[in-house]
Design an enzyme around this catalytic site. Structure first.
Site, short mmCIF file in Angstrom:
data_model
loop_
_atom_site.label_atom_id
_atom_site.label_comp_id
_atom_site.label_asym_id
_atom_site.label_seq_id
_atom_site.Cartn_x
_atom_site.Cartn_y
_atom_site.Cartn_z
N SER A 72 37.05 41.57 48.72
CA SER A 72 36.08 41.37 49.81
C SER A 72 36.13 42.51 50.82
CB SER A 72 36.39 40.06 50.54
OG SER A 72 36.54 39.01 49.62
N1 SAH Z 1 40.39 37.13 47.77
C1 SAH Z 1 40.04 38.09 46.77
C2 SAH Z 1 38.57 38.00 46.44
C3 SAH Z 1 38.34 38.12 44.98
S1 SAH Z 1 36.75 37.71 44.41
C4 SAH Z 1 40.47 39.48 47.16
O1 SAH Z 1 40.83 39.69 48.32
O2 SAH Z 1 40.51 40.36 46.31
C5 SAH Z 1 36.91 36.01 44.05
C6 SAH Z 1 37.92 35.59 43.03
O3 SAH Z 1 37.77 34.18 42.81
C7 SAH Z 1 37.76 36.23 41.65
O4 SAH Z 1 38.96 36.85 41.29
C8 SAH Z 1 37.44 35.05 40.73
O5 SAH Z 1 37.99 35.18 39.43
C9 SAH Z 1 38.07 33.90 41.49
N2 SAH Z 1 37.57 32.57 41.14
C10 SAH Z 1 36.29 32.18 40.89
N3 SAH Z 1 36.25 30.87 40.62
C11 SAH Z 1 37.53 30.40 40.71
C12 SAH Z 1 38.13 29.13 40.54
N4 SAH Z 1 37.42 28.04 40.22
N5 SAH Z 1 39.47 29.04 40.70
C13 SAH Z 1 40.23 30.11 41.02
N6 SAH Z 1 39.71 31.34 41.20
C14 SAH Z 1 38.38 31.49 41.04
#
Ligand code: SAH
Length: 222
Positions: A72
């Site tokens: 993000s």
């Molecule tokens: N907080 C992260 C943002 C990553 S993007 C950072 O700072 O890098 C969002 C993430 O959520 C992705 O890696 C995706 O695989 C994960 N995601 C999506 N659906 C999910 C779920 N149901 N349970 C766990 N993770 C999930």
């Protein structure tokens, strides 16, 4: 002695100075919690992206982390963390969507214990390595579907979701203490809003905040 001629390389902008500039930008955008700003200043974001992208780590942009996912924007990380804290220290926090692990690291510098769930195993493995390298030892990780909450019965004082569901996952509200807060994006495509949810004695209250853009929350694991 003749001066040695080095091949010119593009400078890698990962210095504390570029980090400080980013912090000032985030402050100008309205984030004023000094603990959150100090945490953004302290966590080396360039270690959470591919080396080829390290030059852009201190720009306020989301960056690809593989598997069609993104780390993000730093402003969004700071804003969501500030909303979750609301001026008080955090004890136990749950994060859904570990991704690169950057938001997890920011939370870990501010909370006593962080629990984080990621559905894509390869991303989680990479994030775990980063936590070890940075000696962040108050983080527990789980490979699973975060929409279902932490697998053991547990109550959190804060939950942060970093992928967008279409509605508030009720399983997550069940794992909040009364008065506990959850910050999450809700919606689809360019119709997403940041939402603050507070668990009350009788249910929950919600406040819709600004427009945001996150990858979708998906069910199942990969
Ligand atoms: N907080 C992260 C943002 C990553 S993007 C950072 O700072 O890098 C969002 C993430 O959520 C992705 O890696 C995706 O695989 C994960 N995601 C999506 N659906 C999910 C779920 N149901 N349970 C766990 N993770 C999930």
């Amino acid at each position: 002695m003749a001066a040695l001629k080095w091949k010119k390389r593009a400078p890698v902008i990962t210095t504390p100075r570029s980090r400080r500039r980013l912090v000032e930008f985030i402050r100008q955008q309205g984030v004023c919690n000094e603990h959150v700003l100090a945490s953004i200043d302290a966590i080396p974001r360039h270690l959470f992206v591919d080396e080829a992208l390290a030059n852009h780590a201190y720009e306020n942009t989301a960056l690809p982390i593989g598997n069609q996912q993104t780390i993000s924007q730093p402003y969004t990380v700071a804003r969501m963390t500030e909303l979750l804290m609301q001026g008080r220290p955090l004890q136990k926090v749950l994060e859904i969507g570990t991704g690169s692990g950057y938001q997890t690291a920011v939370l870990a510098s501010l909370a006593s214990q962080v629990y984080t769930i990621e559905r894509i195993e390869s991303l989680l493995e990479q994030a775990r390595r980063r936590f070890r390298t940075l000696d962040l030892n108050n983080i527990r990780t789980y490979h699973g579907d975060g929409g279902l909450g932490w697998p053991d019965p547990m109550f959190f004082d804060g939950i942060m979701v970093t992928a967008a569901p279409l509605g508030i996952p009720l399983k997550l509200i069940e794992q909040l203490h009364i008065g506990g807060r959850m910050v999450l994006p809700i919606g689809q495509g360019d119709q997403q809003a940041l939402v603050l949810v507070v668990r009350t004695r009788t249910g929950h209250a919600k406040k819709i905040l600004e427009q945001v853009s996150f990858v979708p929350l998906r069910s199942g694991i990969q």
